[in-house]
Design an enzyme around this catalytic site. Structure first.
Site, mmCIF file in Angstrom:
data_model
loop_
_atom_site.group_PDB
_atom_site.id
_atom_site.type_symbol
_atom_site.label_atom_id
_atom_site.label_comp_id
_atom_site.label_asym_id
_atom_site.label_seq_id
_atom_site.Cartn_x
_atom_site.Cartn_y
_atom_site.Cartn_z
ATOM 1 N N CYS A 1 0.851 -1.189 0.000
ATOM 2 C CA CYS A 1 0.000 0.000 0.000
ATOM 3 C C CYS A 1 0.899 1.256 0.000
ATOM 4 C CB CYS A 1 -0.952 -0.075 1.185
ATOM 5 S SG CYS A 1 -2.036 1.323 1.460
ATOM 6 N N ASP B 1 -8.516 -2.925 -8.209
ATOM 7 C CA ASP B 1 -8.094 -1.910 -7.241
ATOM 8 C C ASP B 1 -8.660 -0.560 -7.683
ATOM 9 O OD1 ASP B 1 -6.746 -0.033 -5.652
ATOM 10 O OD2 ASP B 1 -4.941 -1.282 -5.561
ATOM 11 N N HIS C 1 -7.565 -3.816 -3.916
ATOM 12 C CA HIS C 1 -6.477 -3.273 -3.112
ATOM 13 C C HIS C 1 -6.360 -4.083 -1.815
ATOM 14 C CE1 HIS C 1 -3.608 -0.100 -2.262
ATOM 15 N NE2 HIS C 1 -4.052 -0.087 -1.016
#
Length: 279
Positions: free
Chosen positions: A156, A213, A245
């Site tokens: 991330c 995502d 994600h």
């Protein structure tokens, strides 16, 4: 010391315990790696303007372990990141995750992502992060780590940092970036994004991304792939079509086991292929 790294108050003197509040409730599928046979826990890393806490895990016996920098998600060095360090240590690595928000704040007690970004993450300079990672490598070199076999991985927020660090450190052997943003608006604190440094990577990077995502459109992945064609290093991006994600985050509903397991296997093979060490 970089010119824009002034002496600051260190808000986090030690690591948070457990999972960040904003990630609760933690799912039943959460992976828990035992520290049996390991040296695992908090250490202090001397940095340019003080010390920051970090989580370190390595085998209890032996020396000269290949080193993996583990770069935190937006939620900091909480239990998930610490567990990833232990997973690496079980495979013979010295894995270390420095708390890169230590000067700006403790995100573990904040209740939502918007608050985390506005109060802490938006205030973290890239120059500080890269300097702290360099300091972590220096610490590892004196703590049974073989930094001639140096890798980095991040998730991330940390996925973006992996790309930047691969353009920063000429001694890095390989990186693996999990769903880190590839493009964005330049700011004084975050002047560049991965697409801006693609041509100047000093180590090969494997990017692992989700086709669903919503925060990282496939159009930006395609742009990064095109930019990597000019790179001197043989980097690669894998897209898991059905993953969103955070697909590696086993403690969250975003977890996609098939993509996470495959990505981890690819990570280990990438590190082995590029001289980081154990496969």
């Amino acid at each position: 010391m970089p010119q824009n790294l002034n002496r600051r108050t260190f808000i986090m003197a030690s690591l948070a315990t457990g999972f960040a509040v904003a990630t609760h409730p933690v799912t039943a599928q959460t992976i828990k790696t035992s520290s049996t046979g390991l040296v695992a826990g908090e250490v202090k890393i001397p940095v340019a303007d003080g010390t920051i806490p970090a989580y370190r895990a390595m085998p209890a016996s032996g020396t000269s372990f290949p080193v993996v920098l583990v770069v935190q998600e937006i939620f900091g060095v909480h239990e998930y990141i610490q567990d990833i360090c232990r997973r690496f240590a079980k495979l013979g690595y010295l894995a270390i995750a420095p708390e890169l928000y230590a000067r700006q704040g403790d995100v573990s007690k904040l209740t939502n992502i918007q608050e985390i970004i506005s109060k802490v993450v938006s205030k973290v300079p890239d120059a500080q992060v890269l300097s702290d990672l360099d300091a972590t490598v220096a610490w590892a070199a004196k703590s049974k780590g073989d930094v001639n076999r140096l890798g980095i991985t991040g998730f991330c927020w940390g996925g973006r940092i992996v790309w930047l660090y691969a353009a920063h450190n000429p001694n890095l052997k390989a990186g693996v970036a999990w769903y880190g943003r590839l493009v964005g608006d330049s700011t004084p604190l975050q002047p560049q994004y991965p697409i801006d440094v693609a041509a100047s990577l000093k180590a090969p990077v494997l990017g692992l991304y989700g086709g669903k995502d919503e925060g990282i459109p496939l159009s930006t992945v395609d742009k990064m792939r095109q930019a990597l064609k000019t790179a001197k290093q043989p980097s690669e991006i894998i897209v898991y079509p059905n993953a969103g994600h955070g697909f590696h985050a086993d403690y969250r509903p975003s977890y996609q086991k098939q993509a996470a397991v495959d990505g981890w296997k690819r990570l280990l093979a990438w590190f082995k292929q590029h001289g980081v060490g154990n496969g």
